[in-house]
Design a protein around this motif. Structure first.
Motif, PDB file in Angstrom:
ATOM      1  N   PRO A 170      59.615  18.701  85.584  1.00 58.73           N
ATOM      2  CA  PRO A 170      59.805  18.944  87.020  1.00 58.73           C
ATOM      3  C   PRO A 170      59.669  17.663  87.838  1.00 58.73           C
ATOM      4  O   PRO A 170      59.146  16.648  87.368  1.00 58.73           O
ATOM      5  CB  PRO A 170      58.673  19.912  87.358  1.00 58.73           C
ATOM      6  N   THR A 171      60.145  17.731  89.058  1.00 61.12           N
ATOM      7  CA  THR A 171      59.974  16.625  90.002  1.00 61.12           C
ATOM      8  C   THR A 171      59.089  17.107  91.150  1.00 61.12           C
ATOM      9  O   THR A 171      59.134  18.277  91.533  1.00 61.12           O
ATOM     10  CB  THR A 171      61.326  16.149  90.558  1.00 61.12           C
ATOM     11  N   TYR A 172      58.283  16.187  91.667  1.00 60.52           N
ATOM     12  CA  TYR A 172      57.384  16.510  92.773  1.00 60.52           C
ATOM     13  C   TYR A 172      57.789  15.704  94.000  1.00 60.52           C
ATOM     14  O   TYR A 172      58.084  14.516  93.904  1.00 60.52           O
ATOM     15  CB  TYR A 172      55.936  16.191  92.401  1.00 60.52           C
ATOM     16  N   GLN A 173      57.777  16.358  95.149  1.00 57.31           N
ATOM     17  CA  GLN A 173      58.180  15.694  96.381  1.00 57.31           C
ATOM     18  C   GLN A 173      57.284  16.133  97.526  1.00 57.31           C
ATOM     19  O   GLN A 173      57.009  17.321  97.696  1.00 57.31           O
ATOM     20  CB  GLN A 173      59.627  16.061  96.718  1.00 57.31           C
ATOM     21  N   VAL A 174      56.790  15.154  98.294  1.00 64.39           N
ATOM     22  CA  VAL A 174      55.993  15.467  99.474  1.00 64.39           C
ATOM     23  C   VAL A 174      56.945  15.897 100.593  1.00 64.39           C
ATOM     24  O   VAL A 174      57.777  15.124 101.050  1.00 64.39           O
ATOM     25  CB  VAL A 174      55.162  14.248  99.929  1.00 64.39           C
ATOM     26  N   ASP A 175      56.828  17.151 101.002  1.00 66.49           N
ATOM     27  CA  ASP A 175      57.719  17.690 102.032  1.00 66.49           C
ATOM     28  C   ASP A 175      57.188  17.476 103.440  1.00 66.49           C
ATOM     29  O   ASP A 175      57.962  17.372 104.394  1.00 66.49           O
ATOM     30  CB  ASP A 175      57.940  19.192 101.799  1.00 66.49           C
ATOM     31  N   ALA A 176      55.872  17.399 103.582  1.00 65.47           N
ATOM     32  CA  ALA A 176      55.295  17.201 104.910  1.00 65.47           C
ATOM     33  C   ALA A 176      53.853  16.723 104.795  1.00 65.47           C
ATOM     34  O   ALA A 176      53.151  17.062 103.837  1.00 65.47           O
ATOM     35  CB  ALA A 176      55.350  18.493 105.718  1.00 65.47           C
ATOM     36  N   VAL A 177      53.448  15.908 105.773  1.00 64.50           N
ATOM     37  CA  VAL A 177      52.058  15.466 105.898  1.00 64.50           C
ATOM     38  C   VAL A 177      51.649  15.707 107.341  1.00 64.50           C
ATOM     39  O   VAL A 177      52.331  15.262 108.270  1.00 64.50           O
ATOM     40  CB  VAL A 177      51.897  13.973 105.552  1.00 64.50           C
ATOM     41  N   ARG A 187      51.924  18.931 102.034  1.00 65.91           N
ATOM     42  CA  ARG A 187      52.721  20.028 101.480  1.00 65.91           C
ATOM     43  C   ARG A 187      53.708  19.443 100.487  1.00 65.91           C
ATOM     44  O   ARG A 187      54.501  18.561 100.828  1.00 65.91           O
ATOM     45  CB  ARG A 187      53.471  20.796 102.561  1.00 65.91           C
ATOM     46  N   VAL A 188      53.619  19.884  99.247  1.00 60.47           N
ATOM     47  CA  VAL A 188      54.400  19.306  98.157  1.00 60.47           C
ATOM     48  C   VAL A 188      55.272  20.385  97.510  1.00 60.47           C
ATOM     49  O   VAL A 188      54.841  21.533  97.353  1.00 60.47           O
ATOM     50  CB  VAL A 188      53.466  18.681  97.092  1.00 60.47           C
ATOM     51  N   GLY A 189      56.481  19.991  97.147  1.00 59.80           N
ATOM     52  CA  GLY A 189      57.368  20.866  96.397  1.00 59.80           C
ATOM     53  C   GLY A 189      57.468  20.408  94.950  1.00 59.80           C
ATOM     54  O   GLY A 189      57.452  19.210  94.668  1.00 59.80           O
ATOM     55  N   CYS A 190      57.511  21.368  94.042  1.00 61.67           N
ATOM     56  CA  CYS A 190      57.659  21.092  92.609  1.00 61.67           C
ATOM     57  C   CYS A 190      58.921  21.807  92.139  1.00 61.67           C
ATOM     58  O   CYS A 190      58.974  23.044  92.101  1.00 61.67           O
ATOM     59  CB  CYS A 190      56.430  21.599  91.852  1.00 61.67           C
TER      60      CYS A 190
END
Length: 231
Positions: A170-177, A187-190
């Motif tokens: 999977p890839t992880y991405q920070v969607d909001a701080v 808030r992170v998306g996987c």
């Protein structure tokens, strides 16, 4: 009346030197001797006693597994939960700034305070006194030690699930701080491309948010697998 009678009752022993308990519950933000040195001492004693217990109770485990099991028992969240169970927060002495921000409810302050209390017990009554208090506080946890699979964090379990099926990781991405610099929320998306599923997680730091997102994705995978099995 016994000094701090309810807390002493939870610990199961009175203090010969009540000043040690006073110091153990005094945060560094307050005036007077604080609990940082006692916390250092208590942390060392706690780790040794718990290590010895899991060594005796789980003879089938190797070194790395024993380390993970000990860490699960003495991490900040576990210690804070035990501290709440004995209402330690009601006894923590804080400076005005920490009082205003609810410091007595904060996991880190509760966990540190519990370690300091253990250090104070050791100084007041010796090693066996410290050991008995630790075993009393941790008995419920020690009596139902988790299996090793349950100790793996969500990111590890997700990686192993995908690798076993030869799927892309999977890839992880920070969607909001959000929030102030010293109290941010991530808030992170996987996202798992092969399964076309995304998990979301929110926490006070990126690492924990990634773990929460991986856990959410695992739950969605389990739900999808259940749906397929019911078809």
């Amino acid at each position: 009346m016994t000094h701090r009678a309810d807390l002493v009752g939870h610990l199961g022993r009175a203090f010969e030197d009540p000043a040690l308990l006073d110091q153990a519950v005094t945060h560094r933000s307050a005036e007077g001797p604080n609990n940082e040195r006692l916390e250092f001492l208590g942390d060392s004693i706690l780790n040794f006693v718990i290590a010895a217990e899991v060594f005796e109770r789980r003879p089938e485990l190797h070194e790395g597994e024993l380390s993970r099991l000990r860490a699960a028992l003495v991490n900040k969240n576990a210690l804070a939960a035990i501290a709440r169970g004995i209402d330690l927060g009601a006894h923590i002495v804080l400076g005005s700034g920490e009082l205003k921000t609810g410091g007595s409810r904060r996991d880190s302050i509760l966990a540190d305070g519990l370690e300091a209390v253990i250090g104070a017990v050791y100084l007041d009554g010796g090693y066996e006194a410290g050991r008995q208090v630790i075993l009393q506080l941790f008995e419920a946890h020690l009596s139902r030690l988790p299996d090793m699979e349950a100790l793996k964090d969500p990111k590890t379990r997700l990686q192993e699930y995908l690798q076993a099926r030869h799927l892309e990781l999977p890839t992880y991405q920070v969607d909001a701080v959000s929030g102030r610099a010293h109290q941010q929320t991530f808030r992170v998306g996987c996202h798992c491309e092969p399964l076309q599923l995304t998990g979301e997680g929110t926490a006070g730091n990126r690492r924990q948010a990634e773990q929460a997102a991986a856990d959410d994705l695992l739950a969605k995978i389990a739900a999808a697998d259940t749906g397929k099995n019911n078809d």
